[in-house]
Design a protein around this motif. Structure first.
Motif, PDB file in Angstrom:
ATOM      1  N   ILE A 130       3.609  48.986  18.324  1.00  0.00           N
ATOM      2  CA  ILE A 130       3.311  47.538  19.063  1.00  0.00           C
ATOM      3  C   ILE A 130       2.304  47.046  19.735  1.00  0.00           C
ATOM      4  O   ILE A 130       1.044  46.447  19.836  1.00  0.00           O
ATOM      5  CB  ILE A 130       4.918  47.175  20.196  1.00  0.00           C
ATOM      6  CG1 ILE A 130       5.738  46.245  19.811  1.00  0.00           C
ATOM      7  CG2 ILE A 130       4.155  45.619  21.150  1.00  0.00           C
ATOM      8  CD1 ILE A 130       6.864  46.226  21.093  1.00  0.00           C
ATOM      9  N   ALA A 131       1.584  48.259  20.164  1.00  0.00           N
ATOM     10  CA  ALA A 131       0.634  48.735  21.421  1.00  0.00           C
ATOM     11  C   ALA A 131      -1.114  48.572  19.955  1.00  0.00           C
ATOM     12  O   ALA A 131      -1.696  48.142  19.910  1.00  0.00           O
ATOM     13  CB  ALA A 131      -0.420  50.211  21.417  1.00  0.00           C
ATOM     14  N   ARG A 132      -0.391  48.592  18.035  1.00  0.00           N
ATOM     15  CA  ARG A 132      -1.787  48.405  17.173  1.00  0.00           C
ATOM     16  C   ARG A 132      -1.608  47.009  17.003  1.00  0.00           C
ATOM     17  O   ARG A 132      -2.797  46.899  16.972  1.00  0.00           O
ATOM     18  CB  ARG A 132      -1.283  49.515  16.423  1.00  0.00           C
ATOM     19  CG  ARG A 132      -1.763  49.647  14.805  1.00  0.00           C
ATOM     20  CD  ARG A 132      -1.107  49.973  13.591  1.00  0.00           C
ATOM     21  NE  ARG A 132      -0.295  50.069  13.244  1.00  0.00           N
ATOM     22  CZ  ARG A 132       1.041  48.742  12.618  1.00  0.00           C
ATOM     23  NH1 ARG A 132       0.101  48.016  12.638  1.00  0.00           N
ATOM     24  NH2 ARG A 132       1.643  49.126  11.920  1.00  0.00           N
ATOM     25  N   LEU A 133      -0.779  46.725  16.946  1.00  0.00           N
ATOM     26  CA  LEU A 133      -0.505  45.095  17.046  1.00  0.00           C
ATOM     27  C   LEU A 133      -0.777  44.448  18.120  1.00  0.00           C
ATOM     28  O   LEU A 133      -1.870  43.288  17.382  1.00  0.00           O
ATOM     29  CB  LEU A 133       1.128  44.890  16.237  1.00  0.00           C
ATOM     30  CG  LEU A 133       1.967  45.346  15.800  1.00  0.00           C
ATOM     31  CD1 LEU A 133       3.377  45.011  15.060  1.00  0.00           C
ATOM     32  CD2 LEU A 133       0.860  44.895  13.577  1.00  0.00           C
ATOM     33  N   MET A 134      -1.571  44.865  18.889  1.00  0.00           N
ATOM     34  CA  MET A 134      -1.877  43.918  19.976  1.00  0.00           C
ATOM     35  C   MET A 134      -3.084  44.089  19.964  1.00  0.00           C
ATOM     36  O   MET A 134      -3.433  42.955  20.198  1.00  0.00           O
ATOM     37  CB  MET A 134      -1.469  44.253  21.149  1.00  0.00           C
ATOM     38  CG  MET A 134       0.238  45.056  21.676  1.00  0.00           C
ATOM     39  SD  MET A 134       0.593  42.955  21.883  1.00  0.00           S
ATOM     40  CE  MET A 134      -0.587  42.369  23.244  1.00  0.00           C
ATOM     41  N   ASP A 135      -3.567  45.030  18.844  1.00  0.00           N
ATOM     42  CA  ASP A 135      -4.865  45.272  18.769  1.00  0.00           C
ATOM     43  C   ASP A 135      -5.867  44.236  17.633  1.00  0.00           C
ATOM     44  O   ASP A 135      -6.551  44.608  17.160  1.00  0.00           O
ATOM     45  CB  ASP A 135      -5.599  46.481  18.451  1.00  0.00           C
ATOM     46  CG  ASP A 135      -5.684  47.623  20.018  1.00  0.00           C
ATOM     47  OD1 ASP A 135      -6.015  46.733  20.799  1.00  0.00           O
ATOM     48  OD2 ASP A 135      -5.362  49.038  19.971  1.00  0.00           O
ATOM     49  N   GLU A 136      -4.913  43.706  17.290  1.00  0.00           N
ATOM     50  CA  GLU A 136      -5.301  42.460  16.163  1.00  0.00           C
ATOM     51  C   GLU A 136      -5.468  41.828  15.883  1.00  0.00           C
ATOM     52  O   GLU A 136      -5.652  40.738  15.232  1.00  0.00           O
ATOM     53  CB  GLU A 136      -4.163  42.871  14.739  1.00  0.00           C
ATOM     54  CG  GLU A 136      -4.328  44.555  14.377  1.00  0.00           C
ATOM     55  CD  GLU A 136      -2.845  44.667  13.586  1.00  0.00           C
ATOM     56  OE1 GLU A 136      -2.236  43.814  12.271  1.00  0.00           O
ATOM     57  OE2 GLU A 136      -3.130  45.806  13.187  1.00  0.00           O
ATOM     58  N   GLY A 137      -5.236  40.962  17.576  1.00  0.00           N
ATOM     59  CA  GLY A 137      -6.053  39.174  17.502  1.00  0.00           C
ATOM     60  C   GLY A 137      -4.598  39.050  17.730  1.00  0.00           C
ATOM     61  O   GLY A 137      -3.600  38.641  18.219  1.00  0.00           O
ATOM     62  N   THR A 138      -5.476  37.022  17.802  1.00  0.00           N
ATOM     63  CA  THR A 138      -4.344  36.275  18.041  1.00  0.00           C
ATOM     64  C   THR A 138      -3.158  36.163  16.623  1.00  0.00           C
ATOM     65  O   THR A 138      -3.603  36.617  15.415  1.00  0.00           O
ATOM     66  CB  THR A 138      -4.962  35.035  17.849  1.00  0.00           C
ATOM     67  OG1 THR A 138      -5.741  34.653  18.724  1.00  0.00           O
ATOM     68  CG2 THR A 138      -4.153  33.805  18.277  1.00  0.00           C
ATOM     69  N   GLN A 139      -2.391  36.093  16.685  1.00  0.00           N
ATOM     70  CA  GLN A 139      -0.988  36.100  15.700  1.00  0.00           C
ATOM     71  C   GLN A 139       0.752  35.993  17.035  1.00  0.00           C
ATOM     72  O   GLN A 139       0.508  35.698  18.016  1.00  0.00           O
ATOM     73  CB  GLN A 139      -0.966  37.267  15.035  1.00  0.00           C
ATOM     74  CG  GLN A 139       0.269  38.254  16.765  1.00  0.00           C
ATOM     75  CD  GLN A 139      -0.964  39.856  15.769  1.00  0.00           C
ATOM     76  OE1 GLN A 139       0.322  40.624  15.302  1.00  0.00           O
ATOM     77  NE2 GLN A 139      -1.312  40.944  16.467  1.00  0.00           N
ATOM     78  N   VAL A 140       1.347  35.390  16.340  1.00  0.00           N
ATOM     79  CA  VAL A 140       1.994  35.335  17.011  1.00  0.00           C
ATOM     80  C   VAL A 140       3.609  37.061  17.012  1.00  0.00           C
ATOM     81  O   VAL A 140       3.207  37.701  15.393  1.00  0.00           O
ATOM     82  CB  VAL A 140       3.716  34.150  16.905  1.00  0.00           C
ATOM     83  CG1 VAL A 140       4.934  34.060  17.233  1.00  0.00           C
ATOM     84  CG2 VAL A 140       3.194  33.083  16.571  1.00  0.00           C
ATOM     85  N   LEU A 141       3.579  37.983  17.320  1.00  0.00           N
ATOM     86  CA  LEU A 141       4.417  39.002  17.005  1.00  0.00           C
ATOM     87  C   LEU A 141       5.838  38.840  17.837  1.00  0.00           C
ATOM     88  O   LEU A 141       5.700  39.353  18.949  1.00  0.00           O
ATOM     89  CB  LEU A 141       4.088  40.253  18.111  1.00  0.00           C
ATOM     90  CG  LEU A 141       3.922  41.780  18.062  1.00  0.00           C
ATOM     91  CD1 LEU A 141       4.165  42.399  16.619  1.00  0.00           C
ATOM     92  CD2 LEU A 141       3.683  42.320  18.876  1.00  0.00           C
ATOM     93  N   ALA A 142       6.912  38.873  17.097  1.00  0.00           N
ATOM     94  CA  ALA A 142       7.836  39.158  17.553  1.00  0.00           C
ATOM     95  C   ALA A 142       8.171  40.991  17.917  1.00  0.00           C
ATOM     96  O   ALA A 142       8.653  41.540  16.752  1.00  0.00           O
ATOM     97  CB  ALA A 142       8.915  38.414  16.379  1.00  0.00           C
ATOM     98  N   THR A 143       9.339  41.246  19.276  1.00  0.00           N
ATOM     99  CA  THR A 143       9.323  42.683  19.751  1.00  0.00           C
ATOM    100  C   THR A 143      11.072  42.497  19.043  1.00  0.00           C
ATOM    101  O   THR A 143      11.538  41.557  19.634  1.00  0.00           O
ATOM    102  CB  THR A 143       8.918  42.417  20.544  1.00  0.00           C
ATOM    103  OG1 THR A 143       9.347  41.651  21.592  1.00  0.00           O
ATOM    104  CG2 THR A 143       7.624  42.343  20.684  1.00  0.00           C
ATOM    105  N   GLY A 144      11.293  43.539  18.924  1.00  0.00           N
ATOM    106  CA  GLY A 144      12.535  44.216  19.135  1.00  0.00           C
ATOM    107  C   GLY A 144      13.224  44.195  20.504  1.00  0.00           C
ATOM    108  O   GLY A 144      12.825  43.755  21.222  1.00  0.00           O
TER     109      GLY A 144
END
Length: 193
Positions: free
Chosen positions: A84-98
């Motif tokens: 999740i920390a890595r994905l948070m650095d990848e800009g605007t996106q929709v991120l579904a978490t567990g």
């Protein structure tokens, strides 16, 4: 549907501009609709959709069930936090978490600093109806899935309530819930339609 998409172009652009590169992070219990609503929201906003569980499986080259079985929950949660920390650095996106990701203090702090969190809140009956449609849910392997779900609601809902925005994920067409998410984002970002 074509009307809302055609008339919504400027609205979506205004929202993306206000996000200023921050990801939209969806939290909630299994069955809340994070993946389904997340994909549709990403499509509406023309931004990438990422599923943290899928990313964890890809990074580990194992299913989540295999990670739990071979390495335990603590190992899984540590990997989840890193992904999740890595994905948070990848800009605007929709991120579904567990469902358990939001329970980690560090993950919540990171999302608060770099993104906008949305709790897709669903009533017990809605969650149970949805998870019963999917046989891969570990919850269904328990002799008392309803009891497990009630315990998860009791323990996690107070923490999910810390999200920036709460949207009811009810038994309604997906686009209705996506509209509610967009309205919640506009309100959070100070945009007036």
């Amino acid at each position: 549907m074509a009307n809302s998409e055609n008339s919504g172009g400027a609205r979506e652009q205004k929202l993306l501009s206000a996000l200023d590169g921050r990801p939209i992070v969806l939290v909630g219990l299994m069955g809340a609709g994070k993946t389904t609503i997340g994909r549709r929201l990403a499509g509406r906003l023309s931004i990438p959709f990422r599923d943290a569980d899928h990313e964890i499986e890809a990074a580990a080259n194992m299913t989540i069930a295999e990670i739990f079985e071979q390495h335990g929950e603590a190992h899984f949660r540590d990997g989840e936090k890193r992904v999740i920390a890595r994905l948070m650095d990848e800009g605007t996106q929709v991120l579904a978490t567990g469902g358990g990701a939001w329970m980690n203090d560090e993950t919540r702090e990171l999302v608060a600093e770099r993104g906008i969190s949305i709790w897709l809140k669903a009533e017990f009956d809605v969650l149970m109806a949805r998870v019963r449609r999917r046989s891969h849910r570990p919850l269904l392997k328990d002799p008392d899935p309803e009891g497990v779900m009630r315990r998860l609601i009791d323990s996690r809902y107070p923490v999910y309530a810390l999200a920036d925005i709460t949207v009811m994920s009810k038994a309604a067409p997906h686009e209705v819930i996506v509209d509610s998410v967009i309205e919640g984002l506009e309100e959070q970002l100070g945009l007036h339609v």
